[in-house]
Design a protein around this motif. Structure first.
Motif, short mmCIF file in Angstrom:
data_model
loop_
_atom_site.label_atom_id
_atom_site.label_comp_id
_atom_site.label_asym_id
_atom_site.label_seq_id
_atom_site.Cartn_x
_atom_site.Cartn_y
_atom_site.Cartn_z
N ARG A 233 -27.91 -6.48 38.81
CA ARG A 233 -27.01 -7.59 39.18
C ARG A 233 -26.18 -7.22 40.40
NH1 ARG A 233 -21.68 -8.41 37.95
NH2 ARG A 233 -20.93 -10.58 38.02
N ARG A 234 -25.69 -5.97 40.44
CA ARG A 234 -24.86 -5.53 41.56
C ARG A 234 -25.71 -5.29 42.82
NH1 ARG A 234 -23.00 -2.56 37.19
NH2 ARG A 234 -24.14 -0.69 37.88
N ALA A 235 -26.97 -4.90 42.63
CA ALA A 235 -27.84 -4.60 43.77
C ALA A 235 -28.49 -5.84 44.36
CB ALA A 235 -28.92 -3.61 43.35
N ALA A 236 -28.54 -6.94 43.62
CA ALA A 236 -29.28 -8.12 44.06
C ALA A 236 -28.80 -8.68 45.40
CB ALA A 236 -29.23 -9.20 42.98
N PRO A 237 -27.48 -8.82 45.64
CA PRO A 237 -27.06 -9.35 46.95
C PRO A 237 -27.54 -8.48 48.11
CG PRO A 237 -25.25 -9.46 45.38
CD PRO A 237 -26.33 -8.65 44.72
N ALA A 238 -27.46 -7.16 47.92
CA ALA A 238 -27.93 -6.26 48.98
C ALA A 238 -29.43 -6.43 49.20
CB ALA A 238 -27.61 -4.82 48.62
#
Length: 653
Positions: A233-238
């Motif tokens: 979830r935290r890596a998805a935008p990157a």
């Protein structure tokens, strides 16, 4: 192991919407989207994720895979819109659209049989080169290559998945591991395929691209068995940002896509998909109604956009830039919405048994194959004089100084006549034609004229299609760079002089067109236009080198042809090569050479003659806006160019 239920996720339609958008902008030639084909890779991975998620759910619930049911669902989902697109292409082609596309019937067959990518691998044009053609038309079905790869995979996948899922149960191993092994093999194999079989195989072959679909299948197993990891979830935008950077910075005709690295990039897409399994700002942003609506019709948008783009171009619309883009996108959306509501959705919701669906699908495919028989399987080729070539070829013998005439000889300042008289000579004038494919096409008319007048001339063509005379550059197109073949440098340095020495021509005609007016990048420079000082200097050096090579090998007279500007009537790919000021640089360079060596170099103004004869806007004379047709080339040769070259030989002896 627990099975996680797979439900509809609007954010995934949002991903579809973004993916199809970058593909459309790439195909429209919008600056900054040179790597827009990455959107296709995203589609592959997302498709593998969704389809495998459904297969996992079915296998867990039923203990088996209904293979015929799977094929029927895929047929209902994909075939109606695809068939509509193919039928529309055939009908419009029969009405005159795309008449400069070579082998359109073959393209329709390959698209209908889901083998278009393999058809492309039998040719020589790269995906990037499709957007840098100097004339003629691009096939309206070029985009079917990606649909072919996906469908080839899904013909095999339900059976393969059933076997792999059964194996996982028997050996008591996670489905993640069992699916991960072939996925890893496919990802690693892609760069190897590129190294062994070349960049086109890396882009178009199913074996090199299947890893992108299989990584999506592994992601489906992760969600089904363990749930998506929280860190995703935290890596998805990157990850979405990395995909965006690839869209902006990947070149269209070279780079990672052609070295087999797209399957590795699909791992980034996998993390994005896993991250979207959790609530969050990115998931909410991708779930907004406009994106979801576009994602829902993305298949139709992809299918119909390219035929529309090839039909609606600047020449037909009379407007370019943002207006052209808006019209193309608007028409694409209208057709896709109509297809979705009137055909795709009703057929998909039809729950009839698999057998009638598959029979109907097969019958529809056969009908499309039969309908395509109405198309001529024409090959659009550059005319090179055909059977007349041997009859008109130069037969060396006799020095140029021995060429005489009893009639008047016209000097270059007298060549601007719609029809020139051909003086009688004591032997045929030997004419050698050098240059690119436009020289080849124009020379074809000279060959037929010479064959019909064997006492006046003999003509041999030694052209290098795809080559200009400017050396040391890299061609720059909106979608990416194109390296110039080493053959082009060898043509000037080696071939020209050797051919002149062998044939001993009385006069050498030299012609170049598009390749010396398109943008190029030279060492230490950015993109240059011919009007820029460095490019202009390179043109002067290249033309001088070609001229010197001809004269040093023994030819007494060189005639440079001042070419007409390009007018790619129906070419959907925007290009500045039709700008008259670019061609004027070539004409000025030729004039400078003639002024420096008036006894050896002259200029024949074909641009003037084409305009004076009313052929500049005549599609029949230049079907692709670049090359003369056989009839027009013979008209030029008979009325003007053939006699002109005879006069040139007599004034330069």
């Amino acid at each position: 192991m627990t099975t996680k239920r797979f439900a509809y996720q609007p954010a995934l339609d949002g991903v579809r919407a973004l993916a199809v958008t970058v593909v459309l902008l790439f195909h429209a030639g919008v600056p900054g989207f040179g790597g827009g084909y990455v959107g296709v890779s995203v589609f592959f991975t997302l498709s593998g994720f969704l389809i495998t998620s459904l297969l996992i759910r079915e296998h867990r619930a039923e203990g088996r895979i209904d293979v015929s049911g799977f094929y029927a669902r895929r047929a209902r989902r994909l075939l109606p819109a695809s068939a509509l697109c193919l039928v529309a292409v055939v009908v419009l082609a029969d009405l005159g659209a795309w008449d400069q596309v070579a082998h359109l019937r073959r393209d329709v067959w390959a698209a209908a049989l889901q083998v278009f990518n393999w058809l492309r691998l039998t040719g020589t044009t790269s995906y990037g080169d499709l957007f840098s053609q100097t004339g003629g038309q691009v096939s309206p079905l070029e985009h079917y290559w990606s649909l072919a790869i996906e469908e080839q995979f899904y013909w095999v996948w339900p059976l393969a998945f059933a076997g792999l899922a059964g194996l996982a149960l028997r050996i008591r191993r996670s489905l993640i591991v069992v699916l991960g092994v072939p996925a890893l093999v496919a990802v690693v194999a892609a760069p190897v395929i590129a190294a062994v079989f070349g960049p086109e195989a890396a882009y178009w072959s199913t074996a090199a691209r299947v890893g992108e679909i299989l990584t999506g299948a592994v992601a489906a197993a992760v969600v089904a068995e363990r749930g998506a990891p929280r860190w995703a979830r935290r890596a998805a935008p990157a990850c979405l940002g990395l995909i965006g950077l690839a869209v902006v910075f990947f070149p269209s005709a070279s780079g990672p896509a052609y070295r087999g690295w797209l399957p590795a990039l699909s791992v980034v897409t996998v993390v994005l998909l896993l991250g979207l399994q959790h609530e969050g700002g990115l998931r909410a942003g991708l779930s907004v109604r406009p994106l979801v609506a576009l994602g829902a019709i993305s298949y139709g948008v992809y299918l119909f956009h390219w035929p529309i783009f090839t039909l609606v171009d600047e020449a037909r619309l009379g407007r370019g830039g943002i207006v052209l883009l808006a019209v193309r996108l608007g028409l694409t959306l209208l057709v896709a919405i109509a297809s979705y509501r009137l055909i795709e959705r009703p057929v998909r919701l039809d729950r009839r048994a698999p057998r009638p669906t598959l029979v109907a699908g097969g019958a529809l495919t056969v009908a499309i194959l039969a309908l395509a028989l109405t198309l001529p399987d024409n090959a659009v080729t550059i005319d090179t004089a055909g059977d007349a070539k041997e009859a008109a070829a130069i037969r060396p013998g006799g020095a140029a100084s021995e060429l005489t005439t009893s009639g008047p000889v016209l000097a270059p300042d007298q060549w601007r006549q719609a029809t020139l008289p051909a003086p009688a000579t004591d032997r045929p004038v030997r004419i050698l034609v050098l240059g690119d494919s436009t020289a080849e096409a124009t020379g074809g008319g000279l060959v037929r004229w010479a064959a019909a007048h064997p006492d006046q001339a003999q003509v041999t063509i030694e052209a290098a299609p795809g080559c200009g005379f400017v050396q040391g550059g890299t061609r720059v197109f909106p979608q990416g760079d194109q390296e110039i073949s080493a053959t082009c440098a060898a043509y000037v340095d080696e071939v020209i002089g050797a051919k002149v020495a062998e044939l001993q021509p009385d006069v050498v005609m030299v012609m170049t067109t598009a390749w010396d007016v398109i943008n190029q990048r030279f060492e230490g420079t950015g993109p240059q236009a011919p009007t820029d000082p460095e490019y202009r200097r390179r043109i002067g050096a290249g033309f001088a080198a070609a001229t010197e090579a001809v004269l040093a090998a023994g030819a007494p007279r060189v005639v440079w042809i001042a070419e007409p500007p390009v007018n790619p009537f129906w070419n959907p790919v925007p290009s500045p090569q039709e700008e008259p000021e670019r061609h004027q640089v070539l004409h000025d360079t030729m004039s400078d050479l003639a002024a420096e060596r008036p006894d050896q170099v002259a200029v024949a103004d074909l641009a003037w003659w084409i305009d004076d004869a009313g052929l500049a806007e005549d599609r029949a004379a230049r079907p692709d806006g670049v090359h003369l047709s056989a009839g027009a080339a013979e008209q030029v040769a008979t009325s003007w160019l053939g006699p002109l070259l005879v006069h040139a030989a007599l004034t330069g002896r």
